[in-house]
Design an enzyme around this catalytic site. Sequence first.
Site, PDB file in Angstrom:
ATOM      1  N   LYS A   1      70.518 -79.185  35.229  1.00  0.00           N
ATOM      2  CA  LYS A   1      71.448 -79.046  34.105  1.00  0.00           C
ATOM      3  C   LYS A   1      71.308 -77.676  33.431  1.00  0.00           C
ATOM      4  O   LYS A   1      70.435 -76.889  33.776  1.00  0.00           O
ATOM      5  CB  LYS A   1      71.247 -80.201  33.120  1.00  0.00           C
ATOM      6  CG  LYS A   1      71.444 -81.583  33.764  1.00  0.00           C
ATOM      7  CD  LYS A   1      72.895 -81.857  34.151  1.00  0.00           C
ATOM      8  CE  LYS A   1      73.043 -82.978  35.160  1.00  0.00           C
ATOM      9  NZ  LYS A   1      72.830 -84.329  34.657  1.00  0.00           N
TER      10      LYS A   1
HETATM   11  C1  LIG Z   1      72.897 -85.893  34.988  1.00  0.00           C
HETATM   12  C2  LIG Z   1      73.903 -86.797  34.369  1.00  0.00           C
HETATM   13  C3  LIG Z   1      73.546 -87.935  33.644  1.00  0.00           C
HETATM   14  C4  LIG Z   1      72.133 -88.432  33.585  1.00  0.00           C
HETATM   15  O1  LIG Z   1      71.267 -87.500  33.050  1.00  0.00           O
HETATM   16  P1  LIG Z   1      69.682 -87.749  33.169  1.00  0.00           P
HETATM   17  O2  LIG Z   1      69.110 -86.827  32.148  1.00  0.00           O
HETATM   18  O3  LIG Z   1      69.288 -87.402  34.563  1.00  0.00           O
HETATM   19  O4  LIG Z   1      69.445 -89.181  32.850  1.00  0.00           O
HETATM   20  C5  LIG Z   1      74.529 -88.652  33.004  1.00  0.00           C
HETATM   21  N1  LIG Z   1      75.814 -88.296  33.093  1.00  0.00           N
HETATM   22  C6  LIG Z   1      76.214 -87.223  33.798  1.00  0.00           C
HETATM   23  C7  LIG Z   1      77.664 -86.863  33.832  1.00  0.00           C
HETATM   24  C8  LIG Z   1      75.275 -86.454  34.469  1.00  0.00           C
HETATM   25  O5  LIG Z   1      75.670 -85.395  35.193  1.00  0.00           O
END
Ligand SMILES: *Cc1c(COP(=O)(O)O)cnc(C)c1O
Length: 387
Positions: A188
């Site tokens: 991210k």
């Molecule tokens: C990565 C992601 C999540 C989950 O995030 P985590 O921190 O890994 O739990 C939820 N929604 C979207 C759209 C994502 O890309």
Amino acid sequence: MTAAQPYIVFGAPDIGAAEEAEVLACLRSGWLGTGPRVASFEAEFARYKGVPASHVAAVNSCTAALHVSMIAADLEPGAEVITTPLTFCATVNAIVHAGLVPVLADVDPRTQCIDPDAIEAAITPRTQAILPVHFAGRPCAMDRIMAIARRHGLVVIEDCAHAVETQFQGQPVGTFGEFGCFSFYVTKNICTGEGGMIVGHDEAAIARARVLALHGLSRDAWHRFSDSGYKHYQVTECGFKYNMMDLQAAIGLHQLAKVGPAWQRREAHWQRYQDAFAGLPLGLPTPSSPADRHAHHLYTIHVDAQAAGIARDDFLSAMHARGIGTGVHYLSLAEHPYYQSTFGWEPEAWPQAQRIGRQTVSLPLSPALTEGDLDRVIDATHALVGA
Ligand SMILES: *Cc1c(COP(=O)(O)O)cnc(C)c1O
């Protein structure tokens, strides 16, 4: 192709000396769990979002953030939550874990975000919430979504996993709905390894989310074990183990400090791809609106086998063979067997998400990419498409 070229890892994090030093300092401090570094990361994140520190709570993932937000929103068990089929499974799994029922509304093909008209069409007497996902970092139509929510008395919880930097008409996303949920997973825009943040404008609701994220304890471990002496805690409800550690916040503090330059680099990469692929028979992202800020989390192209002369999955394999990691964001959730057998979902019911999910490819966009890496991705795409 030269065999010596290193593999371009999709979504590689950009970790520098500052993160390394802070992690080492954290380890040497002896305090690895939830403590002062989480508190400063929360304060810095709140400052970045322009909200008071009492309006944020750090957790160990965006999935956790979504889960406790939906519980703290006090929705009735079995209530329906409208979301997009073009998202990571965590969005819908969190709805299910909160004892709620996911209902899909198709995306707008231009933005790939949930279509407000489709939201309206999906509302039933059991609908209590909307869960928009700011796909790829582009803001959803928050003016229209908030108007729908007000008209029907619905709670809005924003999935901001792609959208740390995103603004809709000058307002940061995550501050429109009752809650905004952010991810600091490795791929991210800001990474802490695993990690997440809840933003909310109701102080009591955020306080409840915080309690829910640590077993339902009345005081968090930082307050219990700090040097102000032992304090008893009370279990006020049956919570979860979702707290962020200082070890994670140590990374996040320095990731957040360079969020601006990292975003600018991804924006430059994004624009370079747009220019390089303009003449190719590919579906390219809609340019972002100047009134908004696109976080440029993902750069996605759509490979239509007929037009491009190569099937999407063959394109993915050919890129891998050339040492280039790619992603798929996302196969429509209705393509997955669990949801098909549990909710009777069929991909045809959400045709935009179905088509996008079968054609989409995410190209590397990390700020850690070099100009040479970008050249390789561009050259490979030109060689494979329309050949
Ligand atoms: C990565 C992601 C999540 C989950 O995030 P985590 O921190 O890994 O739990 C939820 N929604 C979207 C759209 C994502 O890309």
